[in-house]
Design a protein around this motif. Structure first.
Motif, PDB file in Angstrom:
ATOM      1  N   ILE A 174       0.819  -1.209   0.000  1.00 36.29           N
ATOM      2  CA  ILE A 174       0.000   0.000   0.000  1.00 36.29           C
ATOM      3  C   ILE A 174       0.858   1.267   0.000  1.00 36.29           C
ATOM      4  O   ILE A 174       0.456   2.309  -0.530  1.00 36.29           O
ATOM      5  N   PHE A 209      -8.221  -6.783  -2.233  1.00 34.17           N
ATOM      6  CA  PHE A 209      -7.721  -6.238  -0.976  1.00 34.17           C
ATOM      7  C   PHE A 209      -7.087  -7.357  -0.140  1.00 34.17           C
ATOM      8  O   PHE A 209      -7.614  -8.456  -0.032  1.00 34.17           O
ATOM      9  N   LYS A 213      -3.985  -7.717   3.397  1.00 34.70           N
ATOM     10  CA  LYS A 213      -3.133  -6.991   4.334  1.00 34.70           C
ATOM     11  C   LYS A 213      -1.816  -7.711   4.585  1.00 34.70           C
ATOM     12  O   LYS A 213      -0.777  -7.108   4.775  1.00 34.70           O
ATOM     13  N   TYR A 227      -4.466   1.517   5.143  1.00 35.34           N
ATOM     14  CA  TYR A 227      -5.007   1.007   3.881  1.00 35.34           C
ATOM     15  C   TYR A 227      -6.300   1.736   3.537  1.00 35.34           C
ATOM     16  O   TYR A 227      -6.489   2.196   2.400  1.00 35.34           O
TER      17      TYR A 227
END
Length: 349
Positions: A258, A281, A283, A294
């Motif tokens: 990101i 998406f 993480k 984010y």
């Protein structure tokens, strides 16, 4: 004062719109969870509710069972799926993993394909390939196993037959292979984590490992791949665009990159809009507070706000201000299309 200690407070006065909860329910396509007790699940559910995370994809179905027998590893995976489904049906998805023990032996491929079929039958919804393939995995003769080794072809093909995606992480960021000097953007990370340094013979050049991965994509067009960490192309979105144009069976996971989008908001916004059907998406390392960055990068038009880990990015972030229709695709619609049998009732139409 050392560079790692220098952390000045910005005097810039600009609008600030921190985001602690995603605008839409989202799927975290890239998480790693072990010790999946009922207490751990309850904690995750509470934090997921605060973040607006509808579904978490645990990519570590078998990875924390390394060193166990094949039967024990399968039971580890099965018990994890049963516990997730028993405590919170639909909220967790589990991917299985490969064991490369005895790779190169006559029956390895046949056994691996059979295990994959069993894992999917028992509830696994995808296959996660860790970066050890191409870096540290060795065959029975001690040779490095390349990402495109022919003994793996039946695995990729079987995933296509079963209709499950392969989320694959290959190599490390390219600067890990470059000289550790004042021109290396990852200098601080390499200083803090010297074991991450690579070289042409440690174990192979970056370009070679990436080329091996791309040959797999080309050879198996009927299999859906999710290229983790944007395939280390988030810093070169022209290259990333060409990659997606070349391989229509490939999607990008945005986990752990990101910061690259946050320093090129105009170009990144253009990229997200153009390839809105190909981005998911994610993480990676789970930390509730880190999701806030984010959300802020993707949803707001804020300027010059901090990243959460200096050794990844010593620069500041800028928001992309993505349109709602793009956010929905990145947050959940693309995942619902790619991962089979997810609970669609958790998401808006």
């Amino acid at each position: 004062m050392d560079f790692e200690d220098y952390d000045p407070k910005s005097t810039l006065v600009v609008p600030e719109n921190p985001v602690y909860r995603a605008k839409f329910p989202f799927v975290d396509i890239h998480s790693h969870q072990s010790n999946v007790t009922q207490e751990r699940i309850n904690l995750l559910l509470r934090e997921m509710g605060e973040l607006n995370m509808a579904t978490m994809v645990n990519l570590s179905g078998k990875s924390f069972a390394r060193g166990r027998s094949e039967i024990d590893a399968q039971e580890y995976l099965n018990s994890m799926i049963r516990r997730f489904n028993g405590v919170a049906p639909g909220r967790f998805v589990v991917f299985t993993n490969l064991s490369f023990e005895n790779f190169g032996s006559p029956n390895w491929t046949k056994k691996a394909v059979a295990e994959l079929e069993t894992d999917v039958k028992n509830g696994a919804k995808g296959l996660k390939i860790f970066k050890n393939l191409g870096l540290s995995v060795r065959d029975i003769n001690g040779k490095r196993v390349p990402v495109d080794h022919p003994h793996l072809d039946p695995i990729w093909a079987k995933c296509g037959e079963l209709g499950i995606p392969v989320l694959i992480h290959s190599a490390d960021p390219a600067p890990f292979w470059e000289p550790m000097n004042a021109e290396n953007e990852r200098w601080l990370e390499l200083k803090i984590h010297p074991g991450r340094r690579r070289g042409a013979d440690n174990p192979a050049p970056f370009e070679q490992i990436i080329a091996e991965q791309h040959r797999v994509f080309r050879k198996h067009p009927a299999t859906t791949f999710i290229n983790a960490h944007m395939g280390w192309m988030a810093n070169d979105l022209d290259k990333a665009s060409k990659h997606l144009d070349t391989y229509p069976n490939v999607n990008f996971g945005i986990g752990a990159v990101i910061a690259e989008f946050g320093r090129q908001p105009r170009r990144a916004r253009e990229f997200f809009i153009q390839y809105q059907d190909r981005l998911l998406f994610g993480k990676d390392a789970y930390n509730k507070e880190e999701f806030y960055t984010y959300f802020r990068v993707l949803e707001t038009e804020d300027e010059y706000f901090p990243y959460y880990k200096k050794y990844h990015a010593f620069w500041r972030m800028y928001g992309l201000g993505l349109p709602d229709e793009v956010l929905k695709k990145v947050y959940y619609q693309n995942a619902l299309r790619i991962i089979p049998n997810m609970d669609k009732s958790l998401f808006p139409n």
